[in-house]
Design a protein around this motif. Structure first.
Motif, PDB file in Angstrom:
ATOM      1  N   ARG A  92       0.821  -1.210   0.000  1.00  9.00           N
ATOM      2  CA  ARG A  92       0.000   0.000   0.000  1.00  9.00           C
ATOM      3  C   ARG A  92       0.857   1.263   0.000  1.00  9.00           C
ATOM      4  O   ARG A  92       0.390   2.314  -0.388  1.00  9.00           O
ATOM      5  CB  ARG A  92      -0.915  -0.006   1.222  1.00  9.00           C
ATOM      6  CG  ARG A  92      -1.936  -1.095   1.140  1.00  9.00           C
ATOM      7  CD  ARG A  92      -2.886  -1.038   2.286  1.00  9.00           C
ATOM      8  NE  ARG A  92      -3.775  -2.207   2.218  1.00  9.00           N
ATOM      9  CZ  ARG A  92      -4.825  -2.357   2.956  1.00  9.00           C
ATOM     10  NH1 ARG A  92      -5.145  -1.462   3.837  1.00  9.00           N
ATOM     11  NH2 ARG A  92      -5.567  -3.424   2.830  1.00  9.00           N
ATOM     12  N   ASN A  93       2.087   1.149   0.428  1.00  7.22           N
ATOM     13  CA  ASN A  93       2.980   2.293   0.466  1.00  7.22           C
ATOM     14  C   ASN A  93       3.519   2.543  -0.949  1.00  7.22           C
ATOM     15  O   ASN A  93       4.014   1.638  -1.610  1.00  7.22           O
ATOM     16  CB  ASN A  93       4.130   1.987   1.436  1.00  7.22           C
ATOM     17  CG  ASN A  93       5.020   3.181   1.665  1.00  7.22           C
ATOM     18  OD1 ASN A  93       5.051   4.102   0.876  1.00  7.22           O
ATOM     19  ND2 ASN A  93       5.769   3.134   2.767  1.00  7.22           N
ATOM     20  N   ARG A  94       3.437   3.786  -1.421  1.00  7.04           N
ATOM     21  CA  ARG A  94       3.859   4.100  -2.792  1.00  7.04           C
ATOM     22  C   ARG A  94       5.362   3.897  -2.990  1.00  7.04           C
ATOM     23  O   ARG A  94       5.797   3.519  -4.073  1.00  7.04           O
ATOM     24  CB  ARG A  94       3.472   5.518  -3.162  1.00  7.04           C
ATOM     25  CG  ARG A  94       2.000   5.670  -3.398  1.00  7.04           C
ATOM     26  CD  ARG A  94       1.716   7.031  -3.992  1.00  7.04           C
ATOM     27  NE  ARG A  94       0.286   7.206  -4.131  1.00  7.04           N
ATOM     28  CZ  ARG A  94      -0.341   7.153  -5.289  1.00  7.04           C
ATOM     29  NH1 ARG A  94       0.324   6.952  -6.387  1.00  7.04           N
ATOM     30  NH2 ARG A  94      -1.642   7.315  -5.353  1.00  7.04           N
ATOM     31  N   VAL A 118       9.227  -2.154  -5.825  1.00  3.98           N
ATOM     32  CA  VAL A 118       8.892  -3.437  -6.457  1.00  3.98           C
ATOM     33  C   VAL A 118       8.930  -3.298  -7.974  1.00  3.98           C
ATOM     34  O   VAL A 118       9.445  -4.172  -8.683  1.00  3.98           O
ATOM     35  CB  VAL A 118       7.512  -3.940  -5.969  1.00  3.98           C
ATOM     36  CG1 VAL A 118       7.027  -5.108  -6.803  1.00  3.98           C
ATOM     37  CG2 VAL A 118       7.569  -4.321  -4.503  1.00  3.98           C
ATOM     38  N   LEU A 119       8.407  -2.191  -8.498  1.00  2.00           N
ATOM     39  CA  LEU A 119       8.434  -1.970  -9.946  1.00  2.00           C
ATOM     40  C   LEU A 119       9.867  -1.865 -10.471  1.00  2.00           C
ATOM     41  O   LEU A 119      10.192  -2.425 -11.522  1.00  2.00           O
ATOM     42  CB  LEU A 119       7.651  -0.716 -10.311  1.00  2.00           C
ATOM     43  CG  LEU A 119       6.132  -0.824 -10.245  1.00  2.00           C
ATOM     44  CD1 LEU A 119       5.499   0.524 -10.597  1.00  2.00           C
ATOM     45  CD2 LEU A 119       5.624  -1.888 -11.184  1.00  2.00           C
ATOM     46  N   VAL A 120      10.736  -1.170  -9.746  1.00  2.00           N
ATOM     47  CA  VAL A 120      12.120  -1.012 -10.193  1.00  2.00           C
ATOM     48  C   VAL A 120      12.842  -2.359 -10.175  1.00  2.00           C
ATOM     49  O   VAL A 120      13.576  -2.703 -11.115  1.00  2.00           O
ATOM     50  CB  VAL A 120      12.850   0.029  -9.315  1.00  2.00           C
ATOM     51  CG1 VAL A 120      14.347   0.010  -9.566  1.00  2.00           C
ATOM     52  CG2 VAL A 120      12.296   1.420  -9.576  1.00  2.00           C
ATOM     53  N   VAL A 121      12.623  -3.149  -9.124  1.00  2.00           N
ATOM     54  CA  VAL A 121      13.272  -4.462  -9.041  1.00  2.00           C
ATOM     55  C   VAL A 121      12.776  -5.376 -10.162  1.00  2.00           C
ATOM     56  O   VAL A 121      13.568  -6.061 -10.826  1.00  2.00           O
ATOM     57  CB  VAL A 121      13.027  -5.102  -7.651  1.00  2.00           C
ATOM     58  CG1 VAL A 121      13.433  -6.563  -7.648  1.00  2.00           C
ATOM     59  CG2 VAL A 121      13.789  -4.342  -6.581  1.00  2.00           C
TER      60      VAL A 121
END
Length: 81
Positions: free
Chosen positions: A3-5, A11-14
């Motif tokens: 929920r934390n941006r 997560v998107l970068v990884v």
């Protein structure tokens, strides 16, 4: 998903970096094949072009039924419709 941006962005970068790494490894494995694939594509385009040119050289059949109907109408009325 978190929920934390900031965690979401992490997560998107990884995930993006992992996918880019795997893509780079895949490219290294198949890089010898890419020029051959491009050559095969060009060959297929040239073969298709040659086939289209051969198809256009053949005479087109004449529809005799339509030609005789038009001729009959012309002789009956004196003018084509």
């Amino acid at each position: 998903m978190p929920r934390n941006r900031v965690m979401y962005l992490g997560v998107l970068v990884v995930a993006a970096s992992a996918l880019l790494y795997l893509g780079g490894m895949l490219i290294k494995l198949i890089e010898w094949f890419l020029p051959w694939a491009a050559g095969a594509g060009v060959a297929l385009i040239l073969i298709g072009l040659w086939m289209e040119l051969q198809k256009n050289k053949k005479p087109k059949p004449v529809n005799d039924k339509a030609a005789t109907e038009t001729q009959a109408q012309t002789t009956q009325t004196g003018e084509p419709r």
